[in-house]
Scaffold this active site. Structure first.
Site: not given
Length: 406
Positions: A121, A183
């Site tokens: 992330d 993602d």
């Protein structure tokens, strides 16, 4: 029967807006609304001792009126979105006080460039904050943070598999030797940027390899995506495609497909390889074909409780932003179709059905974070707001005859 189903959905608090968006979207008015809500959030974050710049707005539950904030740590994947919202608001308003707040919140994330990678992330965390900050200020310190963080993200790349390990923490508990989630496609943008802005050229190769392997292994024949691809670390082969946040392994989780649309649009931008442009259209078309009338998806396209299922405004915001960019890379007929779809999405999000209005300081209502985990269901979530204001700014630039990117 339909009245009963819709009535139940209303009782549960889910948005049941199935009408086609009407009216003309006033982009400046929508951005003015975002600016007002941003000021409301800043006022809410102030205490007698000032603002704690390490606490980032994350969500507002359906029955709440105020932001739940979380500490900016390596585990808090959403910590970069609020600084990003502030940078976008500054870009629109040119308000120096907003810039000062953006700088202070952004600086709280510098530690990420100096610590080992927790997971994939880092792009969300650093490129949404420092990336937008550098784009608007050209602060050389911001550039160095991005370059250092890109190097850190690349440490998760497994050359045998050809992708970045998304969740090291899930390797043993779930027996996912090398897992890659959809993602992760969004975090490639930081690698591309770093490679062409003084970073290691190898970062470009990592991003391309990841995009290629994901394109080969993480999509079904109809171009819907698996949330998670699990690979063998010895052979590099795909073991299985599964879900983590979708309804089931075989379903199209709305936000996962949104990440794919956005991600492959970026990969085409950075490589100009037509295979990515073609693929971006394929993953987009299957998404558009299955949307409800108002162009805001149900959280999972295959949830059997539809239409008595929650919508996901965050997925709509991500896709609207992506399609505005994608439209600029295509001939007028095709490009216009994608742009028009994006405008329809934003028109719905601009309505009372989806805007928080006076009820909350967020921009949008009706997003879904993690349905299987019973987390952030039908909530205002900060990344929905981030991609919403990004999409509005992109549309404003297009209307003014500028490039879609700032």
């Amino acid at each position: 029967m339909k009245k009963i189903v819709v009535g139940l959905a209303v009782m549960l608090g889910f948005c049941t807006c199935a009408h086609r968006p009407s009216g003309t979207l006033d982009v400046n008015k929508a951005l003015d609304y975002c600016a007002e809500q941003t000021q409301r959030t800043l006022a809410e974050l102030k205490t007698d001792s000032g603002i704690d710049y390490t606490m980032m707005p994350r969500n507002i539950m359906a029955d709440e009126q105020h932001w739940n904030c979380r500490k900016a740590t390596k585990e808090e994947w959403c910590a970069g979105f609020w600084p990003g919202v502030l940078w976008y608001d500054y870009e629109y308003t040119k308000d120096k006080k907003i810039r000062e707040e953006a700088e202070k919140f952004t600086n709280s994330l510098e530690f990420l460039s100096k610590t080992p990678a927790f997971d994939h992330d880092l792009g969300f965390l650093v490129f949404c904050s420092y990336g937008n900050g550098y784009r608007l200020t050209k602060n050389p310190a911001y550039k160095q943070v991005i370059l250092d963080t890109a190097d850190t993200l690349a440490t998760l790349f497994n050359p045998t598999v050809g992708t970045i390990l998304s969740w090291p923490r899930e390797v043993k508990p779930r027996n996912w030797p090398h897992n890659t989630i959809m993602d992760n496609m969004i975090n490639l943008e930081m690698l591309f940027w770093a490679a062409k802005n003084g970073g290691n050229p190898y970062l470009y190769d990592v991003a391309v390899a990841h995009a290629d392997k994901t394109m080969k292994c993480q999509f079904r024949p109809d171009y819907t995506s698996y949330h998670v691809a699990v690979y063998d670390t010895i052979t590099g082969n795909l073991i299985k495609g599964v879900t983590h946040q979708g309804y089931a392994d075989s379903t199209m989780w709305a936000r996962g497909q949104a990440w794919a649309i956005y991600g492959y649009t970026v990969v085409y931008r950075e490589t100009k390889d037509p295979k990515y442009l073609d693929f971006a259209q394929k993953v987009t078309d299957v998404y558009l074909e299955r949307l409800p009338e108002d162009k805001v998806p149900y959280w999972d396209f295959d949830d059997p409780s539809i239409p008595n299922a929650p919508r996901d405004a965050s997925a709509a915001s991500v896709v609207a932003s992506a399609l505005l960019e994608l439209s600029t890379y295509l001939p007028n007929g095709t490009g216009k179709r994608y742009k028009d779809a994006a405008v329809e999405m934003l028109t719905s999000l601009d309505s009372d059905s989806y805007q928080s209005g006076k009820s909350k300081p967020s921009f949008l209502l009706h997003s879904v974070g993690h349905w299987p985990n019973h987390s952030e269901i039908d909530a205002s979530i900060i990344y929905a707001d981030y991609y919403y204001i990004e999409a509005l700014l992109r549309l404003k630039r297009l209307q003014e005859g500028q490039g879609v990117l700032g």
